[in-house]
Every structure is written in structure tokens, then in C-alpha cells.
Design a protein around this motif. Structure first.
Motif, PDB file in Angstrom:
ATOM      1  N   ASP A 262       0.844  -1.188   0.000  1.00  0.00           N
ATOM      2  CA  ASP A 262       0.000   0.000   0.000  1.00  0.00           C
ATOM      3  C   ASP A 262       0.886   1.247   0.000  1.00  0.00           C
ATOM      4  O   ASP A 262       2.109   1.156  -0.173  1.00  0.00           O
ATOM      5  N   HIS A 263       0.280   2.430   0.207  1.00  0.00           N
ATOM      6  CA  HIS A 263       1.073   3.652   0.118  1.00  0.00           C
ATOM      7  C   HIS A 263       2.168   3.722   1.174  1.00  0.00           C
ATOM      8  O   HIS A 263       3.168   4.400   1.002  1.00  0.00           O
ATOM      9  N   SER A 264       2.023   2.998   2.300  1.00  0.00           N
ATOM     10  CA  SER A 264       3.072   3.020   3.329  1.00  0.00           C
ATOM     11  C   SER A 264       4.340   2.323   2.847  1.00  0.00           C
ATOM     12  O   SER A 264       5.452   2.662   3.294  1.00  0.00           O
ATOM     13  N   VAL A 265       4.211   1.381   1.929  1.00  0.00           N
ATOM     14  CA  VAL A 265       5.394   0.723   1.348  1.00  0.00           C
ATOM     15  C   VAL A 265       6.150   1.707   0.461  1.00  0.00           C
ATOM     16  O   VAL A 265       7.391   1.766   0.484  1.00  0.00           O
ATOM     17  N   PHE A 266       5.415   2.494  -0.303  1.00  0.00           N
ATOM     18  CA  PHE A 266       6.032   3.556  -1.110  1.00  0.00           C
ATOM     19  C   PHE A 266       6.812   4.516  -0.213  1.00  0.00           C
ATOM     20  O   PHE A 266       7.960   4.881  -0.497  1.00  0.00           O
ATOM     21  N   VAL A 267       6.201   4.900   0.899  1.00  0.00           N
ATOM     22  CA  VAL A 267       6.861   5.797   1.851  1.00  0.00           C
ATOM     23  C   VAL A 267       8.124   5.142   2.409  1.00  0.00           C
ATOM     24  O   VAL A 267       9.169   5.801   2.563  1.00  0.00           O
ATOM     25  N   LEU A 268       8.062   3.839   2.708  1.00  0.00           N
ATOM     26  CA  LEU A 268       9.220   3.134   3.252  1.00  0.00           C
ATOM     27  C   LEU A 268      10.387   3.156   2.262  1.00  0.00           C
ATOM     28  O   LEU A 268      11.545   3.395   2.652  1.00  0.00           O
ATOM     29  N   LEU A 269      10.110   2.916   0.983  1.00  0.00           N
ATOM     30  CA  LEU A 269      11.173   2.932  -0.025  1.00  0.00           C
ATOM     31  C   LEU A 269      11.832   4.305  -0.093  1.00  0.00           C
ATOM     32  O   LEU A 269      13.063   4.424  -0.133  1.00  0.00           O
ATOM     33  N   LEU A 270      11.010   5.353  -0.105  1.00  0.00           N
ATOM     34  CA  LEU A 270      11.550   6.710  -0.145  1.00  0.00           C
ATOM     35  C   LEU A 270      12.365   7.025   1.110  1.00  0.00           C
ATOM     36  O   LEU A 270      13.406   7.688   1.041  1.00  0.00           O
ATOM     37  N   THR A 271      11.881   6.547   2.255  1.00  0.00           N
ATOM     38  CA  THR A 271      12.570   6.798   3.520  1.00  0.00           C
ATOM     39  C   THR A 271      13.966   6.190   3.511  1.00  0.00           C
ATOM     40  O   THR A 271      14.958   6.849   3.847  1.00  0.00           O
ATOM     41  N   VAL A 272      14.047   4.936   3.102  1.00  0.00           N
ATOM     42  CA  VAL A 272      15.335   4.238   3.103  1.00  0.00           C
ATOM     43  C   VAL A 272      16.312   4.911   2.143  1.00  0.00           C
ATOM     44  O   VAL A 272      17.482   5.163   2.494  1.00  0.00           O
ATOM     45  N   PHE A 273      15.849   5.226   0.941  1.00  0.00           N
ATOM     46  CA  PHE A 273      16.730   5.861  -0.041  1.00  0.00           C
ATOM     47  C   PHE A 273      17.198   7.237   0.445  1.00  0.00           C
ATOM     48  O   PHE A 273      18.383   7.577   0.357  1.00  0.00           O
ATOM     49  N   SER A 274      16.273   8.040   0.973  1.00  0.00           N
ATOM     50  CA  SER A 274      16.614   9.385   1.421  1.00  0.00           C
ATOM     51  C   SER A 274      17.553   9.366   2.626  1.00  0.00           C
ATOM     52  O   SER A 274      18.463  10.199   2.739  1.00  0.00           O
ATOM     53  N   LEU A 275      17.353   8.409   3.538  1.00  0.00           N
ATOM     54  CA  LEU A 275      18.282   8.267   4.664  1.00  0.00           C
ATOM     55  C   LEU A 275      19.689   7.941   4.169  1.00  0.00           C
ATOM     56  O   LEU A 275      20.684   8.426   4.713  1.00  0.00           O
ATOM     57  N   GLY A 276      19.759   7.122   3.126  1.00  0.00           N
ATOM     58  CA  GLY A 276      21.066   6.791   2.547  1.00  0.00           C
ATOM     59  C   GLY A 276      21.744   8.022   1.981  1.00  0.00           C
ATOM     60  O   GLY A 276      22.942   8.244   2.213  1.00  0.00           O
ATOM     61  N   ILE A 277      20.996   8.844   1.224  1.00  0.00           N
ATOM     62  CA  ILE A 277      21.561  10.074   0.669  1.00  0.00           C
ATOM     63  C   ILE A 277      22.062  10.989   1.785  1.00  0.00           C
ATOM     64  O   ILE A 277      23.168  11.538   1.721  1.00  0.00           O
ATOM     65  N   GLY A 278      21.250  11.150   2.828  1.00  0.00           N
ATOM     66  CA  GLY A 278      21.654  12.008   3.947  1.00  0.00           C
ATOM     67  C   GLY A 278      22.907  11.500   4.627  1.00  0.00           C
ATOM     68  O   GLY A 278      23.834  12.262   4.915  1.00  0.00           O
ATOM     69  N   ALA A 279      22.967  10.184   4.864  1.00  0.00           N
ATOM     70  CA  ALA A 279      24.144   9.599   5.524  1.00  0.00           C
ATOM     71  C   ALA A 279      25.385   9.748   4.656  1.00  0.00           C
ATOM     72  O   ALA A 279      26.469  10.128   5.135  1.00  0.00           O
ATOM     73  N   GLY A 280      25.255   9.466   3.359  1.00  0.00           N
ATOM     74  CA  GLY A 280      26.399   9.597   2.449  1.00  0.00           C
ATOM     75  C   GLY A 280      26.900  11.027   2.369  1.00  0.00           C
ATOM     76  O   GLY A 280      28.107  11.279   2.354  1.00  0.00           O
TER      77      GLY A 280
END
Length: 627
Positions: A262-280
Motif C-alpha cells: 500500500d502507500h506506506s510501502v512507497f513511503v518506506l522505499l523513499l525513507t530508506v533511499f533518502s536516509l542513505g543520501i543524507g548519511a552519504g
């Protein structure tokens, strides 16, 4: 000496208000866009009859259309107008746009929302040159990488929060009201923070703004092309946005149709990717040693390809067919590998993008920073439009979403090889960065003595085959190394040093013409304001002790009256790369993993004092007893 943490900038007025202004802008962009995309993906029939996959690629294209058309004009405005005043004007525009989109939400009028997408694209187009031209005016050179990292982290955290909150709010029973009021409130808050931005004088107040935006765009890009390294860095930066736009635009359909979420899975994918960008982005300051370390760019590119390819295979291994939420997804076999790939794509994306932005800021004409950033935005926009077009073509030709991930990762590998072959400085710095973060730990002393600009000759003791790589890694500027002509016949190293503009030299006995040509090339390099490094001993040490300095340095300073900077490498003798005659395996193991070495830089010596004998004494004193 310890340095202030990069986050300490947030408490300072020269950085904090600007950070929060751009953070809220990124947050609001994505709060609005994500809410619209979620509505058109999960509630399509109430708004339109168009395909969700088509809309998910079309809406980002409409958002970046103003970047293509107006970035050059925005760059002119940013170079002509005081940046605090300009930021406030842009934030007022954002408030107006959110009033229009609020009407679109409340009246269920899709064309007003699409107009809002274009409007927010215009808002970002105008603010983009301000964003990156502001930093070099207010940050010291050693703060620039950290400041860029915090800005990139803030941008992607803003994107992340905007995406999460946008997706969550619009799914509520009164979602459109929440989005309409929320986006307006954030725009007003951004306007409030912009009033605290300190004065940033315009570098070119006399500039006449061209009314022909197409001609100005062409002039802007033509000007940027004059600096080859900057222009190719701009292209590399734009390629990242092509990669990111193509991958991220597939997330809604990937979450819904492939992961059955559902839409929460979409949010999870964006969260993980964005956290990676921030950490990098934040890790860049630590990994770069507080300088513009473009050696991280190839490292980031390698990760973007490797984990993009693995994302394809990880997606093929996912077998769940039942609809799940974010919590349910985490319980599915194989999903942790998918999330790890997305996280690491983000991390390596941060390694790739932050040094490129810092390089563009520091290597371009200071009076042309905003217009150079505007040129970057034009290229970014063109590449992102191209990404939307490529994605639509792939979908029409039957590509699955995982196959699109794979194709993008493979294209990234080809593009990276091409760019790094054109600018070998990236590869040189990557090899240097790899050497000093794997085999050795390098401590530098007095590197501030190397001038930020202008010509100088660096002289150093010659201990190992990797001396040039260690010195190059420590220097904040590119160096023209003078090297034995025989190394240019080595297949790989020869290509790297040749394309890095190293100067071949031979002894008078071997080739008097080549020796004389080397001195002419050195004089020309110094005349053009370059740093030139020579090893006055003329050969590697065979016993760890320094050899006599030859007379070449005197000939150089006689022709070019430039300062000479003595340097000493310490701790390299006995390593794998030296001519130590003891057992190679025994001495390698005895030194241990990541053995320490140092590069110590002395005070500049005036050309009239730079005799071989005096420089020998200076280098020997810097080296001391530690060989």
C-alpha cells in the motif's frame, strides 16, 4: 587539532537561516508533489483517466520544465541581486503558488494542481542558483565540503519528510484539506526564516539581464565549457539526477505492483533511499578530510552501479503476491536485501554528488558562481527530462521496473568510464584516496603552506613508487608532476599520468632534447599558474636516506621566479612500494595493516634562496629521523 563539527554551522546566522529556508522549500515541494502522485496512483479514477505509470513520469517532467527554460535567467538574477532579498522574493512567490494549489485541492481541479507543479518548479529554478552561490560567500574553504554535506542532508531529509507526510496526510479522510492548509503554512514559515538570512552582496551588480532566455542559456553553457573540468563535473552532476529521476519515478508503481504494498510501502522505499543520501552526504566531510576530495566521485559511481545491478536481482527474488503494509513487507523473505540496496544507492549517491558540487563551486569564476550553478541546473533539467522520456519509452517497449533499474545501473557504468577517461584527475584522486584509506594512514602537517592559487614549485624527497599519489591526495589543488619518462611506457600508470598532464623528463645523457623540453613545459605550467612538483634527487632512494639534490631546481627558479615549497614524506621507507631489499612479505607484515606515514610541508622559500643545497637541508629537517 580538532575542528568544529559541521552541524555547528546550524547555530550561526551566516548558515542557519539559509539552511532552514532551503529545507522548508524542499519539504514543501515534496509534500505537495508526493500527495499528488499518491492520489493519482492509488485513487486514479476520481481524478483522471490517464495511466498512473505515465503520470508518475510526466509530473516530474513538468516540475523541471522551468529549469530548462529559465535557469540561465535565474543565474543572472542571482549574480545581480543581493541573495537575501532574492530569497525573500522567491518565498513570497511560494506563498502565492500554495494559495493556487489550495484552491485546486479544495475544488478537485486537477489542472490547477498541475499548474502548481510547474509553479513550484519555477520556485526551485529561481532558488537553485542562490542556494549554491550563497555558500562560498559565507563559508571558509575548509567548511565548504561540510556545509555542502549539511545542505544536501537537509535537502534530502526535507524531501524524505515531505514525501512521508504528504503520503500520510493525503490518505486521511480529510486529506485534501490537510494538504492544502499544510503546504500554505510551510510556505509562510519559509518566508519567515528567509528574513533572517544575512546580507550577501551581489558579485556582479552591474550585470544586464538578458530578456532572451534561450540565447542566455546557450551563452551560459558556452561560458561554462571554457573550464573543461568544471563543465565535465556539471555533466557528471546532471547524470546523477538522470539516474535518480529514473529510479525514483518508478517507486510508486514498484511499491504497488511488484512489492504488492500500500502507500506506506512507497513511503518506506523513499525513507530508506533518502536516509542513505543524507548519511552519504554527511560522511563526505569525514572521508574527505575537510577538503574537496573528488576521489570520492568514482567511489560513489561504483556503488551506484553495483547496488543498482543487485537491486534488479533482489527484485526478481521477491515472491509475495498478497497486499501488505510497511510492517508486513519487512516480514517478507528477500525484502531486506531490496532495502539494503536502496539504502546503499543513497549512501553512494551522497559520495558522488557532494564533492562534485563543491568542485564546481571552488573551480569556477567567483563572479560567475550563480550563473555556473544555473548552467548546472539547465543540464540537470535536460537530463531529468531525458530520464522521464527514457522511462516512458522503456515502459512502452515492455521493460519491467526491475529491468529499468538494471538498465540504469549499466548505463551509469558506461557514463562513469567515459567521464573519468576525459578527466583523469578523478581517477588519480580516487587511487590516492583508496591508498590512504586502505594501506596507509596519512597524517599531514603544514598543508596550508600550499597556496590556494597561483604558481609554485613543490620539492620532496623520493621514497617510493606512490609518492606522487600521496602528495596529490594531500594537496587541495591539482599538481603537475615531473616524472621519469619511462613511467609513461607503463600501460595503466602511463595513461593516468599522461592524461593528468604530468611532465616527462630524462637525464641529459639519455635524451638532452626531452630534458630541455621538460624545462620549457615546467616554465609554461608555472606561467599558467599551476603547481609543479619535482623530486630533485632524480631517483628513488635505495637505502631510505636522501640523495643529493640535483641542479634542475635552480634552473627552474632561474626561469620562473616563483616560491618553492619544501616537503618531506615520512614513514614510507620499507613499505611494499619502496626499493628496500629486505624480504617484501616480511616487511609488509611487520608494518601491519594501515601503517602510518606523514607528509610535512614547510614554509615557502623565495626563489632567490632556492638553491639545491638549501632546499636539501630544509627537506631533511622536515623529514627528521623517521624515514
Amino acid at each position: 587539532m580538532s575542528h568544529p563539527n559541521q552541524f555547528s554551522l546550524l547555530a550561526q546566522r551566516r548558515f542557519g537561516p539559509f539552511f532552514w529556508t532551503q529545507f522548508l522549500g524542499a519539504f514543501n515541494d515534496n509534500l505537495f508533489k508526493t500527495a499528488l502522485i499518491v492520489v493519482l496512483t492509488y485513487d486514479t479514477t476520481r481524478w483522471t483517466t490517464a495511466s498512473p505509470a505515465l503520470l508518475n513520469n510526466l509530473i516530474p517532467g513538468l516540475f523541471i520544465l522551468p529549469f530548462v527554460l529559465l535557469s540561465a535567467t535565474a543565474g543572472q538574477v542571482a549574480d545581480k541581486v543581493e541573495k537575501g532579498r532574492l530569497a525573500r522574493a522567491v518565498k513570497l512567490l511560494e506563498v502565492g503558488i500554495m494559495l493556487v494549489t489550495g484552491l485546486g485541492w479544495l475544488t478537485h481541479t486537477l489542472w490547477l494542481l498541475v499548474l502548481g507543479v510547474v509553479g513550484m518548479g519555477l520556485h526551485s529554478t529561481l532558488f537553485g542558483p542562490v542556494k549554491y552561490a550563497y555558500l562560498p560567500q559565507h563559508l571558509k574553504s575548509e567548511e565548504l565540503v561540510g556545509g555542502n554535506g549539511v545542505i544536501e542532508m537537509g535537502t534530502f531529509v526535507g524531501i524524505l519528510l515531505g514525501e512521508i507526510i504528504g503520503a500520510v496526510l493525503v490518505a486521511q479522510p480529510s486529506g485534501v484539506v490537510l494538504i492544502a492548509s499544510g503546504t500554505l503554512a510551510v510556505a509562510v514559515l519559509g518566508l519567515a526564516t528567509s528574513w533572517r538570512i544575512p546580507s550577501s552582496p551581489a558579485p556582479a551588480p552591474e550585470l544586464k539581464i538578458s530578456g532572451n532566455f534561450l540565447a542566455e542559456s546557450w551563452r551560459n553553457l558556452s561560458y561554462s565549457r571554457q573550464n573543461r573540468t568544471v563543465f565535465l563535473s556539471m555533466l557528471g552532476n546532471s547524470w546523477f539526477w538522470f539516474y535518480g529521476a529514473l529510479v525514483l519515478s518508478q517507486f510508486p508503481v514498484f511499491a504497488k505492483d511488484y512489492l504488492h504494498g500500500d502507500h506506506s510501502v512507497f513511503v518506506l522505499l523513499l525513507t530508506v533511499f533518502s536516509l542513505g543520501i543524507g548519511a552519504g552526504s554527511l560522511l563526505c566531510e569525514k572521508l574527505s578530510g575537510r577538503k574537496v576530495e573528488i576521489g570520492l566521485v568514482p567511489f560513489g559511481s561504483i556503488g551506484l552501479s553495483l547496488f543498482g545491478i543487485d537491486l534488479y536481482f533482489a527484485s526478481l527474488g521477491y515472491s509475495n503476491s498478497a497486499t501488505v503494509g510497511a510492517a508486513g513487507l519487512l516480514a517478507q523473505p528477500g525484502v531486506l536485501r531490496i532495502l539494503a540496496d536502496l539504502l546503499l544507492l543513497g549512501v553512494f549517491g551522497g559520495f558522488y554528488i557532494v564533492p562534485l558540487f563543491a568542485l564546481i563551486q571552488t573551480r569556477c569564476d567567483p563572479k560567475h558562481v550563480a550563473r555556473t550553478i544555473a548552467g548546472t541546473n539547465i543540464l540537470n533539467a535536460l537530463f531529468m527530462v531525458a530520464a522521464a522520456g527514457v522511462a516512458i519509452l522503456m515502459i512502452k517497449n515492455g521493460f519491467t521496473i526491475p529491468e529499468m533499474f538494471l538498465a540504469t545501473a549499466l548505463m551509469n557504468a558506461v557514463v562513469a568510464l567515459y567521464i573519468f577517461s576525459l578527466v583523469p584527475e578523478f581517477l588519480m584522486r580516487f587511487l590516492a584516496w583508496l591508498l590512504i584509506h586502505t594501506i596507509h594512514r596519512v597524517r599531514t602537517v603544514g598543508v596550508d603552506s600550499i597556496p590556494d592559487s597561483g604558481p609554485a614549485v613543490l620539492v620532496c624527497n623520493h621514497v617510493s613508487y606512490v609518492d606522487a599519489i600521496v602528495i596529490g591526495a594531500a594537496s587541495p589543488r591539482p599538481i603537475r608532476f615531473v616524472m621519469d619518462h619511462r613511467i609513461f611506457k607503463t600501460p595503466f600508470l602511463g595513461w593516468i599520468f599522461r592524461t593528468a598532464k604530468a611532465i616527462p623528463i630524462a637525464s641529459a645523457k639519455e635524451d638532452p632534447w626531452l630534458m630541455e623540453k621538460a624545462f620549457v613545459d615546467i616554465a609554461q605550467a608555472l606561467h599558467e599558474g599551476d603547481l609543479v612538483c619535482i623530486f630533485p634527487e632524480g631517483k628513488l632512494t635505495g637505502n631510505g636516506e636522501m640523495n643529493e639534490f640535483r641542479g634542475g631546481i635552480a634552473k627552474i627558479v632561474e626561469r620562473s621566479k616563483v616560491p618553492v615549497i619544501p616537503m618531506a614524506l615520512r614513514g614510507l621507507w620499507g613499505s611494499l612500494f619502496t626499493r628496500d631489499k629486505t624480504n617484501v612479505f616480511e616487511r609488509s607484515f611487520s608494518r601491519g595493516l594501515r601503517s602510518e606515514l606523514a607528509l610535512e610541508v614547510g614554509a615557502p622559500v623565495p626563489p632567490q634562496c632556492a638553491t639545491p643545497e638549501y632546499l636539501y637541508e630544509q627537506v631533511l629537517a622536515l623529514r627528521g629521523d623517521w624515514r
